[in-house]
Motif scaffolding. Structure first.
Motif, PDB file in Angstrom:
ATOM      1  N   ARG A 267       1.921   5.103   1.833  1.00  0.00           N
ATOM      2  CA  ARG A 267       2.397   3.852   2.455  1.00  0.00           C
ATOM      3  C   ARG A 267       2.827   4.208   3.874  1.00  0.00           C
ATOM      4  N   ALA A 320      -8.144  -4.101  -4.030  1.00  0.00           N
ATOM      5  CA  ALA A 320      -7.363  -4.334  -2.807  1.00  0.00           C
ATOM      6  C   ALA A 320      -8.106  -5.300  -1.885  1.00  0.00           C
ATOM      7  N   ALA A 325      -6.278  -7.335   1.276  1.00  0.00           N
ATOM      8  CA  ALA A 325      -6.025  -6.253   2.232  1.00  0.00           C
ATOM      9  C   ALA A 325      -7.304  -6.049   3.048  1.00  0.00           C
ATOM     10  N   PHE A 350      -6.611   0.833   4.779  1.00  0.00           N
ATOM     11  CA  PHE A 350      -6.374  -0.602   4.631  1.00  0.00           C
ATOM     12  C   PHE A 350      -5.272  -1.057   5.583  1.00  0.00           C
ATOM     13  N   CYS A 353      -1.766  -5.073   4.696  1.00  0.00           N
ATOM     14  CA  CYS A 353      -1.234  -4.879   3.334  1.00  0.00           C
ATOM     15  C   CYS A 353       0.147  -5.523   3.250  1.00  0.00           C
ATOM     16  N   HIS A 354       0.548  -5.918   2.072  1.00  0.00           N
ATOM     17  CA  HIS A 354       1.953  -6.287   1.885  1.00  0.00           C
ATOM     18  C   HIS A 354       2.526  -5.551   0.677  1.00  0.00           C
ATOM     19  N   MET A 357       1.336  -5.554  -3.114  1.00  0.00           N
ATOM     20  CA  MET A 357      -0.047  -5.272  -3.533  1.00  0.00           C
ATOM     21  C   MET A 357      -0.134  -4.029  -4.408  1.00  0.00           C
ATOM     22  N   ILE A 359      -2.328  -1.612  -4.339  1.00  0.00           N
ATOM     23  CA  ILE A 359      -2.567  -0.353  -3.596  1.00  0.00           C
ATOM     24  C   ILE A 359      -1.293   0.158  -2.910  1.00  0.00           C
ATOM     25  N   VAL A 360      -0.325  -0.735  -2.693  1.00  0.00           N
ATOM     26  CA  VAL A 360       0.915  -0.309  -2.035  1.00  0.00           C
ATOM     27  C   VAL A 360       1.940   0.160  -3.072  1.00  0.00           C
ATOM     28  N   SER A 370      -2.670   2.955   2.946  1.00  0.00           N
ATOM     29  CA  SER A 370      -2.265   1.575   3.217  1.00  0.00           C
ATOM     30  C   SER A 370      -1.348   1.581   4.437  1.00  0.00           C
ATOM     31  N   LEU A 372       1.215  -0.547   6.817  1.00  0.00           N
ATOM     32  CA  LEU A 372       2.074  -1.733   6.825  1.00  0.00           C
ATOM     33  C   LEU A 372       2.852  -1.721   8.138  1.00  0.00           C
TER      34      LEU A 372
END
Ligand code: NDP
Length: 466
Positions: A267, A320, A325, A350, A353-354, A357, A359-360, A370, A372
């Motif tokens: 992340r 994702a 994403a 990616f 992202c939030h 998600m 993937i996060v 990811s 952010l």
């Protein structure tokens, strides 16, 4: 029969039988006998054996690195230092500590004192993951042996080869036969070790679900446990950080060893004011990563460990994309240029992202980053900490006060400041929250391989009210 394959070619490397309960019994009995001899040796003599292990690992670095590359698929660029070198460093570090595994003296009265003895558990079990086979075996075995224990080790069924070489080396270095014993097999062999009444401590490196199972099984015989488990670590890039260094750190935090690293900073929180430039440079450099034959010295990323794992990682990528994403690069399987029988993919980045998600939130254990954005320091820390995991974290800044403030606030076993994924043996390593229990490496590791016995000594009369 189990099989280990070369993940770059799909070719069989070796077939082997899984150790059943009877084989585990024999391994534990041999280890227990060897441990009595080991403990009878002077600590300095034990240290000399461990130094010889380190020297033999260094002498054979080329062969061992190639074997690790065959078994794991990681690039030959990495294995000599990150795998074999780390294993040798670890034996060297703990070789120097065999003579300082000592207790404390507590003065009580004129006629009484107490002292503690640091005593080994006896026979310990180690259970390893497949991403750093020799390194994981060494990080468990060196401190265990330095403290006077024996070790029965079960490598991952996917990567059993270098643990067997380590067993040869430990014996060749002068350890009693059986002091470091390897049992091969899958989860059931690990479970047989965990249940075994002759084992006093289990150290496992693996996923959180496996950690839970091992801990539950260990509870039946109240074994000590060390748990080196998964993570979803955060790397926070502040606006004042060096841009190129931050991109380097993010790539090291995501793409080393195909992204198959527990402590990866998957992340990446980037300050909103620099996100556009950061992403542009990151994508450009990521697209230049050379993915291919791991034995080629130019290759920077090899195949994932197995077909099943590749499919799992690509599944995360597909979901994702469906979740909204934005895939900026990579994330697709590579089959051209003779790579079709291996498990290769391009590293994925990616954006958009939030925090909610998949993937996060979930550990992917592959080359999927990811990115952010954040506005405030407090917000970055809060969001970085909003995870069930707490293995590691990183931050990039030139602001000294911010670096230490944020390092203190991050909920993680290790925090890297202006760096990522460096694990010198002198530094303890391990997780908080669901990423683990206990520490490997550093002086701290000895605490997890010894019991403290308190000895109270009375020099006077025994006073009794009877
Ligand atoms: P797994 O959890 O699948 O397996 C880890 C080891 O445990 C393997 O040797 C496995 O055997 C064994 N095992 C499985 N079930 C049991 C059981 N019930 N009892 C005893 N042993 C069992 O992990 P992976 O090998 O897939 O490795 C990836 C995971 O490891 C990731 O989550 C990663 O984050 C974590 N990891 C953590 C590290 C850390 O230091 N914190 C470092 C490296 C990886 P087998 O696979 O042979 O069936």
């Amino acid at each position: 029969m189990l099989l280990t394959e070369n993940p770059a070619t799909g070719e069989a490397l070796a077939h082997f039988a899984a150790a059943d309960a009877a084989a585990v019994d024999r391994a534990v009995a041999a280890a227990a006998a060897a441990q009595r001899h080991w403990l009878a040796m002077a600590p300095a003599a034990r240290g000399r054996v461990l130094y010889r292990v380190a020297a033999l690992l260094r002498q054979r670095v080329d062969d061992l690195a190639r074997l690790e590359v065959f078994d794991t698929g990681k690039p030959i660029q990495e294995a000599p230092e990150a795998d074999i070198g780390s294993a040798a460093d670890c034996f060297e570090f703990f070789a120097g500590l065999t003579q300082v595994v000592h207790g404390e003296h507590m003065p009580l009265t004129d006629e009484a004192f107490a002292y503690t003895r640091r005593e080994p558990f006896g026979v310990c079990a180690g259970i390893g993951a497949w991403n750093y086979p020799l390194q994981i075996a060494s990080w468990k075995t060196a401190p265990a042996l330095a403290a006077g224990n024996a070790m029965v080790f079960k490598p991952s069924e996917l990567t059993p080869l270098t643990a067997l070489k380590l067993a040869e080396i430990v014996e060749e270095a002068g350890a009693p036969a059986g002091l470091f014993n390897v049992v091969l097999g899958a989860g059931e062999t690990g479970a047989a070790l965990t249940r075994h009444p002759g084992i006093a401590k289990v150290s496992v490196t693996g996923s959180v679900p496996t950690g839970r199972r091992v801990m539950a099984a260990a509870a039946e015989t109240l074994k000590h446990v060390t748990m080196e488990l998964g993570g979803k670590s955060a790397l926070v890039v502040f606006a004042d950080a060096d841009m190129d260094d931050s991109v380097s750190a993010a790539m090291l935090a995501n793409f080393y060893t195909q992204g198959e690293i527990c402590s990866n900073g998957t992340r990446v929180f980037v300050h909103e004011s620099i996100a556009e430039e950061f992403l542009a440079r990151l994508v450009e450099r990521t697209e230049n990563i050379l993915v291919g034959d791991p034995l080629d010295a130019a290759t920077q990323m090899g195949p994932l460990i197995s077909a099943a794992h590749l499919e799992k990682v690509l599944g995360f990528v597909a979901r994702a994309e469906r979740a909204g994403a934005r895939l900026l690069t990579g994330g697709r399987r590579l089959t051209g240029d003779g790579l079709g029988n291996g498990h290769f993919m391009r590293p994925a980045i990616f954006a958009a992202c939030h925090d909610g998600m998949e993937i996060v939130r979930e550990e992917i254990f592959g080359p999927v980053m990811s990115v952010l954005t954040f506005a405030e320091e407090e917000e970055a820390v809060r969001r970085a900490n909003a995870s069930q995991y707490g293995l590691a974290a990183g931050l990039m800044t030139r602001d000294l006060a911010r670096a230490h403030r944020v390092a203190a606030a991050l909920e993680a076993g290790t925090v890297w400041v202006n760096a990522y994924n460096l694990t010198p043996i002198a530094m303890p390593f391990g997780g908080v929250k669901q990423s683990g229990i206990g520490r490997e490496n550093g002086l701290a590791a000895l605490d997890f391989y010894t019991e403290r016995k308190s000895v109270y000594v009375n020099l006077g009369k025994v006073e009794a009210p009877y």
